[in-house]
Design an enzyme around this catalytic site. Sequence first.
Site, PDB file in Angstrom:
ATOM      1  N   HIS A 628       0.831  -1.207   0.000  1.00  0.00           N
ATOM      2  CA  HIS A 628       0.000   0.000   0.000  1.00  0.00           C
ATOM      3  C   HIS A 628       0.866   1.257   0.000  1.00  0.00           C
ATOM      4  CE1 HIS A 628      -3.481   2.552   1.314  1.00  0.00           C
ATOM      5  NE2 HIS A 628      -2.490   3.255   1.850  1.00  0.00           N
ATOM      6  N   GLU A 629       1.799   1.334   0.935  1.00  0.00           N
ATOM      7  CA  GLU A 629       2.627   2.537   1.033  1.00  0.00           C
ATOM      8  C   GLU A 629       3.551   2.678  -0.173  1.00  0.00           C
ATOM      9  OE1 GLU A 629       1.999   4.809   3.056  1.00  0.00           O
ATOM     10  OE2 GLU A 629       0.615   3.682   4.321  1.00  0.00           O
ATOM     11  N   HIS A 632       1.854   4.591  -2.846  1.00  0.00           N
ATOM     12  CA  HIS A 632       2.020   6.047  -2.729  1.00  0.00           C
ATOM     13  C   HIS A 632       3.354   6.478  -3.335  1.00  0.00           C
ATOM     14  CE1 HIS A 632      -1.510   6.961  -0.413  1.00  0.00           C
ATOM     15  NE2 HIS A 632      -1.168   6.211   0.611  1.00  0.00           N
ATOM     16  N   HIS A 635       3.201   6.540  -6.995  1.00  0.00           N
ATOM     17  CA  HIS A 635       2.416   7.694  -7.440  1.00  0.00           C
ATOM     18  C   HIS A 635       3.331   8.919  -7.554  1.00  0.00           C
ATOM     19  CE1 HIS A 635      -1.661  10.017  -6.863  1.00  0.00           C
ATOM     20  NE2 HIS A 635      -1.140  10.178  -8.065  1.00  0.00           N
TER      21      HIS A 635
END
Length: 848
Positions: A628-629, A632, A635
């Site tokens: 999940h991190e 980021h 992104h």
Amino acid sequence: MMKNTTHIIRQWDEPFPPDLKDLDAVYSVAVYHDAVAEKSDTGRMNRAVFAALKPGGVYAIIDNSARPGTGAGEVERLHRIDEQLVRDEVQRAGFKLVGESDFLRNPSDPRDWNADSTVNKTHTQDRFALKFVKDSSPVARSDNPLLAPWDGPFGGVPPFGKFKVADIKTAMEEGIAQELADVDRIADDSQPPDFANTIVAMERAGQPLNRASAVFGIYTSTMNDEEMQKIQSDISPKLAALQDKIVQNPKLFARVAAVYEKRDGLQLTPEQKRLLWLDYTGFVRQGAKLDEAAKKQLADLNQQLATLSTRFSQNLLAEEGTQMVLLEKESDLAGLSPALREQAAAAAASQGKPGKWAIVNTRSSTDPFLTFSTRRDLREKVWRMFIMRGDNGDAHDNNATIAQILKLRAQKARLLGYPSYAHWKLEDQMAKTPERTVELMEAVWKPAVQRVREEVADMRGIANKEKTRIRGGAGSGGDGRSPKGAAPIEPWDYRFYAEKVRKAKYDLDENDVKPYLQLEKLREGMFWVAGQLFGFKFVPVAEGSVPVYQSDVRVWEVQDQDGRHLGLWYFDPYARPGKNSGAWMNEYRPQSHLLDQPVIVSNNANFVKGKDGEPILISWDDADTLFHEFGHALHGLNSNVTYPQLAGTNVPRDYVEFPSQLLERWLSTRQVLDQFALHFQTGQPMPADLVKKIEHTETFNQGFKTVEYLSSALVDMKLHLAKEPTADPRQFEKETLAELVMPREIVMRHRTAQFHHIFADGYEAGYYSYLWSDTLSADAYEAFLEASGPYDKAVAKRLHDDVFSVGNTVDPAEGYRAFRGHDAGIGALMRRRGFAAGNATARTRDKP
């Protein structure tokens, strides 16, 4: 009239005369680009000019204008230079920028200098002009390394090791002064306002503060000792005051408004239109149109809120960093695997308790204990320690602080003309209104609660078969929702019995999975996924070539598929005193073509460090968080925009979690598990039958996961929708959960007193964002499944082009629609979680 004027003509490769002193002015005309093209030492040249000028002397540079953001890349090919590179280098020498021109377009040369290669060798081309002065003020002449442009490889890196903690405070104060000076220069510009001298100028302003703030953010989240906490308490309200001074500057806002009013005739690109709209609406939302008395009141509110948020964060950090449950004897470890025992021993040693074991007050330490310990008395003790953070009635109790925060936020919303803080906060998000978020949350809440009842029934069945006798609770005449005589499940039992249910229903034990989940192998798996989806390559930098702030931090260079540098990725995986709990991504430097700067990001976690040389084994949930991190981080690393305000993860809160939640899905793909889920002893891949069992449990325990999250999100929204803010957050939480008919076997994922997201991290009235974004991610992943699978190249390219690379240059709803071809409903979300469809008409579509 200049009395001390010396006329000299020098070529770029001739040294500046060292005997010249106290000059009034030095002019550089079409020289700088040659010096850069031939890799001359322009820094030395600028320092020589600085030494030759008297205080207040002028250094004027006129040169051939390259496309903004091209940096030194166009110099050799076109004999042109980006003015941002010049301004950065000259200011690094101690000069202060006091004036700049628009492009000096040559009216007799109609050629397109961005595209026409025949323009490159002429001197009849577009020019820029920059005016600097030799400024002897303390701010301009500061030698604080935190303010200087970052040097070193990869476009410069943070200057770790070159400063003391005390330097952070002075850098932040000097940086604030410099940014205010930049803003005043823009506001006082005598030229009519246009996009370049106002909007772009604001993007370039405050770079020294941005550099210092990056280090300030790193230290307040990962190295927050007593000295740093004092600095944080002092600086936080000053940063709030800075923001108010900027948006409340009437001359600056008048210029922004003037550009906005004539936007339709400016021939702006879509990205420029987006930036202008965000700037104008941002100023208005922050009170630029208020009268002077209201502006002062708003500024006071913001400074108080900054102080209170810092207090909340430091109270929480104090309890997370000092509290633990100490295990004194072997029998206290019953049910724990050897790996968990070693981690507990290491945690105790780090707390000064060698020879014992400790469960520290972080989720990565408490959750495994609550899942596997057979000592129910100790499970309760650990559970209470964790869920009571910030709510112990002592010096670190957060309830009074929360009440003050809520009161001030409500006042702020009313001052700005909104019925509640939630209405103000959501206006520029995808959801637009609180009502739409509540509609989505309620559509999911009821089926999630129904699933919890089913999960608890399964747990009770196992407890009854084991003839477990648990005193109190529903089975002894508690809330009446349990069958009389049935074994009750308390909150500290949920994870423990859920694991038993998983074993009974699916023949899957987390202890069977964990030996295959090595932290470093999973990191390699994340890199591989990034390569498959986006063509990235992660190359470890040589130890010592890039400084780090703590010895456990490691750095990788990120390259594209052709080996071109894209950015840096820092990894800080281990828990330590002074570090925030949980996991997060941080952006040290946003990508920007305007500023010619590659991106730098980090991922941070709180795994308990094991013995040297031994692999760290993590849970499936922790592996999911790791991906999940990293989503980021990707992104940020994929960002390909001009203006830093629009880069990477600088998107609405209810959209920023979409890319990260989407990337979680690749953890469970066979390609990742077969290559990177390797047994820590044998090196063998996870067996096919174990992979199948994991696939069969994708919707397992979704009731618990959804309810613990949604209860927090609903309490957050109701706290910020309340007409009269509560003076008793503890009682408000209790009453709100009762109204929701919260299952007694579960507590909020973040109880109010420890809800860092909404009281210290910008997620206030925004914790719903994870559900909103997961609605998008569930629908988006189905786009891959509808094609050839998770690694479909065509879908991955659309994901890159329409989501990961565009930052905030397009409206998120439009970007998602471009990727997917439609708006997202909740059908895919409900399928992913294994719930009944419920109100499947709830959608995440923006309304006009």
